[in-house]
Write an enzyme that holds these catalytic residues in place. Sequence first.
Site, PDB file in Angstrom:
ATOM      1  N   ASP A 216      11.947  82.853 -54.507  1.00  0.00           N
ATOM      2  CA  ASP A 216      11.907  83.851 -53.636  1.00  0.00           C
ATOM      3  C   ASP A 216      13.050  84.557 -53.721  1.00  0.00           C
ATOM      4  O   ASP A 216      14.107  83.820 -54.273  1.00  0.00           O
ATOM      5  CB  ASP A 216      11.532  83.326 -52.075  1.00  0.00           C
ATOM      6  CG  ASP A 216      11.680  84.459 -51.059  1.00  0.00           C
ATOM      7  OD1 ASP A 216      11.449  85.565 -51.066  1.00  0.00           O
ATOM      8  OD2 ASP A 216      12.584  84.295 -50.059  1.00  0.00           O
ATOM      9  N   LEU A 217      13.313  85.792 -53.113  1.00  0.00           N
ATOM     10  CA  LEU A 217      14.652  86.386 -53.387  1.00  0.00           C
ATOM     11  C   LEU A 217      15.463  86.600 -52.326  1.00  0.00           C
ATOM     12  O   LEU A 217      16.732  85.759 -51.958  1.00  0.00           O
ATOM     13  CB  LEU A 217      14.394  87.796 -53.928  1.00  0.00           C
ATOM     14  CG  LEU A 217      15.626  88.809 -54.330  1.00  0.00           C
ATOM     15  CD1 LEU A 217      16.387  88.134 -55.237  1.00  0.00           C
ATOM     16  CD2 LEU A 217      15.336  90.218 -54.566  1.00  0.00           C
ATOM     17  N   ASP A 218      15.205  87.368 -51.223  1.00  0.00           N
ATOM     18  CA  ASP A 218      16.057  87.455 -50.184  1.00  0.00           C
ATOM     19  C   ASP A 218      15.920  86.102 -49.281  1.00  0.00           C
ATOM     20  O   ASP A 218      14.935  85.571 -49.013  1.00  0.00           O
ATOM     21  CB  ASP A 218      14.958  88.422 -48.939  1.00  0.00           C
ATOM     22  CG  ASP A 218      15.243  89.829 -49.688  1.00  0.00           C
ATOM     23  OD1 ASP A 218      15.955  90.048 -50.657  1.00  0.00           O
ATOM     24  OD2 ASP A 218      14.181  90.744 -49.541  1.00  0.00           O
TER      25      ASP A 218
ATOM     26  N   ARG B  16       6.879  95.240 -45.875  1.00  0.00           N
ATOM     27  CA  ARG B  16       7.683  96.240 -44.915  1.00  0.00           C
ATOM     28  C   ARG B  16       6.880  96.683 -43.858  1.00  0.00           C
ATOM     29  O   ARG B  16       6.848  96.946 -42.919  1.00  0.00           O
ATOM     30  CB  ARG B  16       7.917  97.578 -45.775  1.00  0.00           C
ATOM     31  CG  ARG B  16       8.939  98.317 -45.353  1.00  0.00           C
ATOM     32  CD  ARG B  16       9.367  99.521 -46.188  1.00  0.00           C
ATOM     33  NE  ARG B  16       9.696  98.963 -47.472  1.00  0.00           N
ATOM     34  CZ  ARG B  16       9.595  99.719 -48.848  1.00  0.00           C
ATOM     35  NH1 ARG B  16       9.333 100.762 -48.737  1.00  0.00           N
ATOM     36  NH2 ARG B  16      10.063  98.909 -49.968  1.00  0.00           N
TER      37      ARG B  16
ATOM     38  N   LYS C 190       2.233  87.003 -48.241  1.00  0.00           N
ATOM     39  CA  LYS C 190       2.614  85.566 -47.582  1.00  0.00           C
ATOM     40  C   LYS C 190       2.081  85.346 -46.075  1.00  0.00           C
ATOM     41  O   LYS C 190       2.271  86.309 -45.430  1.00  0.00           O
ATOM     42  CB  LYS C 190       4.116  85.093 -47.818  1.00  0.00           C
ATOM     43  CG  LYS C 190       4.800  85.364 -49.377  1.00  0.00           C
ATOM     44  CD  LYS C 190       6.224  85.303 -49.221  1.00  0.00           C
ATOM     45  CE  LYS C 190       6.890  85.552 -50.714  1.00  0.00           C
ATOM     46  NZ  LYS C 190       8.085  85.485 -50.723  1.00  0.00           N
TER      47      LYS C 190
ATOM     48  N   GLU D  53      11.593  78.715 -51.189  1.00  0.00           N
ATOM     49  CA  GLU D  53      11.490  79.740 -50.090  1.00  0.00           C
ATOM     50  C   GLU D  53      12.376  79.421 -49.106  1.00  0.00           C
ATOM     51  O   GLU D  53      12.687  78.323 -48.841  1.00  0.00           O
ATOM     52  CB  GLU D  53      10.043  79.476 -49.694  1.00  0.00           C
ATOM     53  CG  GLU D  53       9.273  80.553 -50.167  1.00  0.00           C
ATOM     54  CD  GLU D  53       9.416  81.908 -49.412  1.00  0.00           C
ATOM     55  OE1 GLU D  53      10.268  82.163 -48.725  1.00  0.00           O
ATOM     56  OE2 GLU D  53       8.970  82.994 -50.163  1.00  0.00           O
ATOM     57  N   ASP D  54      12.829  80.571 -48.190  1.00  0.00           N
ATOM     58  CA  ASP D  54      13.597  80.331 -47.020  1.00  0.00           C
ATOM     59  C   ASP D  54      12.500  80.762 -45.947  1.00  0.00           C
ATOM     60  O   ASP D  54      13.144  80.621 -44.830  1.00  0.00           O
ATOM     61  CB  ASP D  54      14.740  81.132 -46.934  1.00  0.00           C
ATOM     62  CG  ASP D  54      14.486  82.551 -46.968  1.00  0.00           C
ATOM     63  OD1 ASP D  54      13.417  83.149 -47.646  1.00  0.00           O
ATOM     64  OD2 ASP D  54      14.962  83.448 -45.883  1.00  0.00           O
TER      65      ASP D  54
ATOM     66  N   SER E 112       8.956  87.680 -54.722  1.00  0.00           N
ATOM     67  CA  SER E 112       9.420  88.387 -53.400  1.00  0.00           C
ATOM     68  C   SER E 112       8.418  89.480 -52.987  1.00  0.00           C
ATOM     69  O   SER E 112       7.861  90.286 -53.670  1.00  0.00           O
ATOM     70  CB  SER E 112      10.747  89.179 -53.739  1.00  0.00           C
ATOM     71  OG  SER E 112      11.306  90.016 -52.965  1.00  0.00           O
ATOM     72  N   ALA E 113       8.462  89.418 -51.529  1.00  0.00           N
ATOM     73  CA  ALA E 113       7.673  90.696 -51.175  1.00  0.00           C
ATOM     74  C   ALA E 113       8.431  91.891 -51.221  1.00  0.00           C
ATOM     75  O   ALA E 113       7.525  92.890 -50.732  1.00  0.00           O
ATOM     76  CB  ALA E 113       7.562  90.216 -49.445  1.00  0.00           C
TER      77      ALA E 113
ATOM     78  N   LYS F   5      11.139  88.049 -41.735  1.00  0.00           N
ATOM     79  CA  LYS F   5      11.437  87.182 -42.959  1.00  0.00           C
ATOM     80  C   LYS F   5      10.515  87.119 -43.905  1.00  0.00           C
ATOM     81  O   LYS F   5       9.692  86.462 -43.135  1.00  0.00           O
ATOM     82  CB  LYS F   5      12.482  86.181 -42.845  1.00  0.00           C
ATOM     83  CG  LYS F   5      13.784  86.517 -42.383  1.00  0.00           C
ATOM     84  CD  LYS F   5      14.741  85.300 -42.295  1.00  0.00           C
ATOM     85  CE  LYS F   5      16.097  85.389 -41.936  1.00  0.00           C
ATOM     86  NZ  LYS F   5      16.818  84.425 -41.440  1.00  0.00           N
TER      87      LYS F   5
ATOM     88  N   THR G  48      20.087  89.324 -48.106  1.00  0.00           N
ATOM     89  CA  THR G  48      19.590  90.624 -47.664  1.00  0.00           C
ATOM     90  C   THR G  48      19.103  90.847 -46.210  1.00  0.00           C
ATOM     91  O   THR G  48      18.924  91.903 -45.882  1.00  0.00           O
ATOM     92  CB  THR G  48      18.728  90.980 -48.732  1.00  0.00           C
ATOM     93  OG1 THR G  48      17.689  90.234 -48.882  1.00  0.00           O
ATOM     94  CG2 THR G  48      19.407  91.637 -50.017  1.00  0.00           C
TER      95      THR G  48
ATOM     96  N   ASN H 257      11.935  96.271 -53.362  1.00  0.00           N
ATOM     97  CA  ASN H 257      13.471  96.599 -54.006  1.00  0.00           C
ATOM     98  C   ASN H 257      13.942  95.367 -54.805  1.00  0.00           C
ATOM     99  O   ASN H 257      15.027  95.426 -55.016  1.00  0.00           O
ATOM    100  CB  ASN H 257      14.333  96.648 -52.891  1.00  0.00           C
ATOM    101  CG  ASN H 257      14.040  97.911 -51.850  1.00  0.00           C
ATOM    102  OD1 ASN H 257      14.078  98.909 -52.591  1.00  0.00           O
ATOM    103  ND2 ASN H 257      13.334  97.762 -50.876  1.00  0.00           N
TER     104      ASN H 257
HETATM  105  P1  B16 Z   1      11.027  95.706 -48.788  1.00  0.00           P
HETATM  106  P2  B16 Z   1      11.393  87.922 -49.739  1.00  0.00           P
HETATM  107  C1  B16 Z   1      11.208  90.160 -48.128  1.00  0.00           C
HETATM  108  O1  B16 Z   1      11.802  89.576 -49.265  1.00  0.00           O
HETATM  109  C2  B16 Z   1      11.969  89.954 -46.747  1.00  0.00           C
HETATM  110  O2  B16 Z   1      12.375  88.732 -46.576  1.00  0.00           O
HETATM  111  C3  B16 Z   1      11.545  90.770 -45.682  1.00  0.00           C
HETATM  112  O3  B16 Z   1      12.228  90.857 -44.577  1.00  0.00           O
HETATM  113  C4  B16 Z   1      11.152  92.260 -46.300  1.00  0.00           C
HETATM  114  O4  B16 Z   1      10.634  93.060 -45.036  1.00  0.00           O
HETATM  115  C5  B16 Z   1      10.069  92.072 -47.486  1.00  0.00           C
HETATM  116  O5  B16 Z   1      10.740  91.435 -48.481  1.00  0.00           O
HETATM  117  C6  B16 Z   1       9.907  93.621 -48.017  1.00  0.00           C
HETATM  118  O6  B16 Z   1      11.033  94.304 -48.411  1.00  0.00           O
HETATM  119  O7  B16 Z   1      10.952  96.721 -47.664  1.00  0.00           O
HETATM  120  O8  B16 Z   1      12.252  95.622 -49.626  1.00  0.00           O
HETATM  121  O9  B16 Z   1       9.811  95.939 -49.806  1.00  0.00           O
HETATM  122  O10 B16 Z   1      11.993  87.111 -48.712  1.00  0.00           O
HETATM  123  O11 B16 Z   1       9.880  87.907 -49.958  1.00  0.00           O
HETATM  124  O12 B16 Z   1      12.285  88.034 -51.068  1.00  0.00           O
HETATM  125 MG    MG Z   2      12.701  85.089 -48.485  1.00  0.00          MG
END
Ligand code: B16
Ligand code: MG
Length: 227
Positions: free
Chosen positions: A13-15, A53, A151, A175-176, A120-121, A49, A21, A124
């Site tokens: 996972d990234l964030d 979006r 997820k 994952e976090d 990652s969801a 988390k 982030t 970005n």
């Molecule tokens: P974006 P992950 C997720 O990343 C974030 O934890 C979550 O807070 C965010 O809304 C989602 O990505 C979508 O991100 O708006 O940049 O497309 O934890 O799956 O890496």
């Molecule tokens: Mg995460």
Amino acid sequence: MKDFSSVKGFIFDLDGVITDTAKFHEIAWHRVADEVGATWNQQLANGLKGVSRMDSLNEILKVAGKDGVYSRFDKEKLANQKNKQYQDLIKKIGPNDMLPGMKHFIEELRQNNYPMSIASASKNASTILNQLKITDYFRGIVDPSALHFGKPNPEIFIQAADIIGLKAEEIVSIEDAFAGIKSIKAAGQISLGIGSATLAAKPDLYFRDTSQVSLSAVAKKIDELYL
Ligand code: B16
Ligand code: MG
């Protein structure tokens, strides 16, 4: 799986795993919450988390008691406004913004020829990997806009496994988020949870924070688990 020697690759996972982030997502969502009249608190922030979006916006609207009040067009506008502010904030991210221990960990994995991919969801994710200067450590990133489900559905981790060309039981996925651990377990991979928010989803392996994660620490935990 018998022992660590059956592990052949890793999915990240990234964030919240590679970089923090979450604080930037929080600033941008807080502003939207204020605008639609949702009371902002840490519980709401944590619940977003790993959530996509649009699902995050829907959750904020629910908390504001405005379910079904905004048109699709207005919701797109709010989501775009949040993303613009988020993109401004993440411009500051650089190679020194990786979470403790993670640069060392992916370096160890690369040196030991473990293929890695990103689940990652975030739409970005590739921008963030570029800014951290770690894009070339990974075989690829799942494109979240091509997914049918977020997820905790396993789809994103199944696609990330296809990128590294391995079977579920050969992969450790990190994952976090609660929803993220659920997703990994549903994909049949070995789940590694970071931080107490993952505990309720019962990850196979658990680390309190990223600074504890290393190749030898993961190997030790897996070997203990399957003794
Ligand atoms: P974006 P992950 C997720 O990343 C974030 O934890 C979550 O807070 C965010 O809304 C989602 O990505 C979508 O991100 O708006 O940049 O497309 O934890 O799956 O890496
Ligand atoms: Mg995460």
